[in-house]
Scaffold this active site. Structure first.
Site, PDB file in Angstrom:
ATOM      1  N   ASP A  82       0.777  -1.269   0.014  1.00  2.64           N
ATOM      2  CA  ASP A  82      -0.113  -0.018  -0.130  1.00  2.64           C
ATOM      3  C   ASP A  82       0.793   1.353   0.204  1.00  2.64           C
ATOM      4  O   ASP A  82       1.973   1.351   0.314  1.00  2.64           O
ATOM      5  CB  ASP A  82      -1.066  -0.031   1.131  1.00  2.64           C
ATOM      6  CG  ASP A  82       0.051  -0.027   2.693  1.00  2.64           C
ATOM      7  OD1 ASP A  82       0.913  -0.490   2.750  1.00  2.64           O
ATOM      8  OD2 ASP A  82      -0.682   0.698   3.455  1.00  2.64           O
ATOM      9  N   GLU A 177       0.034  -1.336   5.497  1.00  2.00           N
ATOM     10  CA  GLU A 177       1.142  -1.046   6.379  1.00  2.00           C
ATOM     11  C   GLU A 177       0.881   0.574   6.905  1.00  2.00           C
ATOM     12  O   GLU A 177       1.199   0.830   7.891  1.00  2.00           O
ATOM     13  CB  GLU A 177       2.478  -1.202   5.845  1.00  2.00           C
ATOM     14  CG  GLU A 177       3.593  -1.038   7.069  1.00  2.00           C
ATOM     15  CD  GLU A 177       4.269   0.560   6.957  1.00  2.00           C
ATOM     16  OE1 GLU A 177       4.985   0.916   7.840  1.00  2.00           O
ATOM     17  OE2 GLU A 177       3.907   1.218   6.002  1.00  2.00           O
TER      18      GLU A 177
END
Length: 414
Positions: A82, A177
């Site tokens: 991400d 994350e």
């Protein structure tokens, strides 16, 4: 190494073009379905290069195995898919600045936007390097797609060269994350590693084993709504009360833009609402738990003080843990850290360990029983339009990882 350079560059550009922003407000896992687009690409690529046990988990992580060629510990290698929700990541257009000349970098989609060594001295060290940036209207996503590209290239090299000695390598590419949810409770068991490394660091040589401890706060202010034309003595404007809370927090000494080194901070990340109801998010950061607790207590006290000025309003402040300083566990056994440092020295690089002014998936993994320091990727100026990375730095990180895995196998045999 030129072949490694080419593969790293091609992979990073391809991965950065895929929008994978996470969403803190989403309750799903992963928080955004678009992250699975990259997960599917990685899974297909892993199968194509011959990795074993390739799967996409229910929580959106991609797992795979590079089988051992020698006796050694099972080592996990992680990077996150991400990108940060702090800046636009739709329509990323990566570009390569071939043989950087040391001057100003400008951006085709943002006239007036400039990066230069005076702003970031590390950039001045990269004369002659091939730099990858975005076009000025988005972040690049090298955080952490540089790590993803490094690990994919590492895996391909190991699978194509079985004469390289290493123990079993477990790869993990995680979602979410950036919003502190990259390590699902099932990941440590699914990973099955003796210890691990995240590829999520910055400058060449950084081997990090200390991070912030982090909490996240949600503040909700409910006022009294009525027509403004007849509001005297009736209306309680939630926006005004929210502004008071924010204004009462120490801004000259405890916000990210005025602190550095080992100093912690509070940081408002978003605010939404109307005169009737407002909600905003604040992150709290400190390297020590007592300092983190003090910041949370300060926020609660400010909310209570503002609530006391207007009993007709309802103000709630909820604080939840996000991650903890991985130093608390890693300092008990520095073997994974020392292996990475030694691998740097083998590559002719002086290792540097500085506290991470942030956190990684390794912070959570370490807390959950899998020691997990952080290794550099070269990425710089992350979470904004100036983000860039050197292809040569990424190649150095790949080389250090190769040396680390061989060293770990040798260490096992001693």
């Amino acid at each position: 190494m030129q072949d490694i350079h080419s593969k790293l560059e091609t992979r990073l550009i391809r991965y950065c073009e895929v929008d994978t922003q996470s969403d803190e407000e989403s309750p799903t896992a992963p928080s955004t379905a678009i992250q699975l687009n990259l997960a599917k690409i990685l899974a297909q690529e892993l199968e194509a290069i011959g990795a074993a046990e390739v799967k996409i988990t229910d929580y959106g992580a991609v797992l795979a195995t590079v089988p051992a060629t020698a006796e050694g510990p099972v080592i996990g290698m992680l990077a996150h898919m991400d990108t940060a929700p702090a800046y636009n990541a739709v329509g990323v257009k990566p570009r390569v600045i071939r043989g950087y000349d040391g001057g100003e970098i400008t951006y085709p989609d943002a006239p007036g936007l400039v990066n230069c060594p005076a702003r970031n001295p590390y950039l001045g060290e990269k004369v002659g390097h091939d730099l990858i940036t975005a076009s000025g209207g988005t972040l690049l996503g090298a955080d952490d797609k540089a790590g993803v590209a490094i690990l994919m290239t590492l895996a391909e090299h190991l699978l194509a060269n079985p004469d390289v000695p290493h123990g079993k390598v477990r790869l993990a590419f995680t979602p979410d994350e950036e919003i502190g949810r990259g390590v699902d409770a099932r990941l440590p068991a699914d990973l099955g590693a003796d210890f691990a490394y995240t590829l999520d660091g910055g400058a060449v040589g950084e081997i990090e084993y200390e991070s912030f401890s982090a909490d996240g706060a949600k503040v909700k202010v409910v006022g009294v709504s009525t027509h403004p034309g007849t509001a005297k003595g009736k209306m309680v404007n939630a926006l005004h009360l929210a502004a008071k809370i924010i204004d009462m927090l120490p801004q000259a000494t405890q916000t990210p833009e005025v602190v550095e080194g080992r100093e912690g901070f509070w940081h408002i990340t978003n605010i939404a609402g109307t005169a009737a109801e407002v909600e905003f998010s604040i992150i709290l950061r400190d390297f020590e738990l007592d300092g983190l607790a003090a910041r949370g207590e300060m926020l609660q006290q400010v909310c209570a003080a503002v609530a006391a000025t207007e009993p007709r309003a309802t103000i709630t402040c909820t604080i939840k843990p996000q991650y903890r300083n991985m130093r608390y566990w890693l300092e008990k056994d520095m073997t994974p850290v020392e292996l990475a440092r030694d691998a740097c020295r083998d590559a002719g690089i002086a290792p540097v360990s500085v506290p991470i002014r942030g956190g990684t998936d390794g912070s959570r993994l370490t807390e959950m029983g899998v020691p997990c320091p952080n290794i550099f990727t070269g990425m710089q100026d992350i979470h904004g339009p100036l983000e860039w990375v050197s292809v040569q730095d990424m190649a150095v990180a790949t080389d250090v990882c190769l040396r680390l895995l061989s060293r770990a196998a040798q260490h096992q045999g001693q």
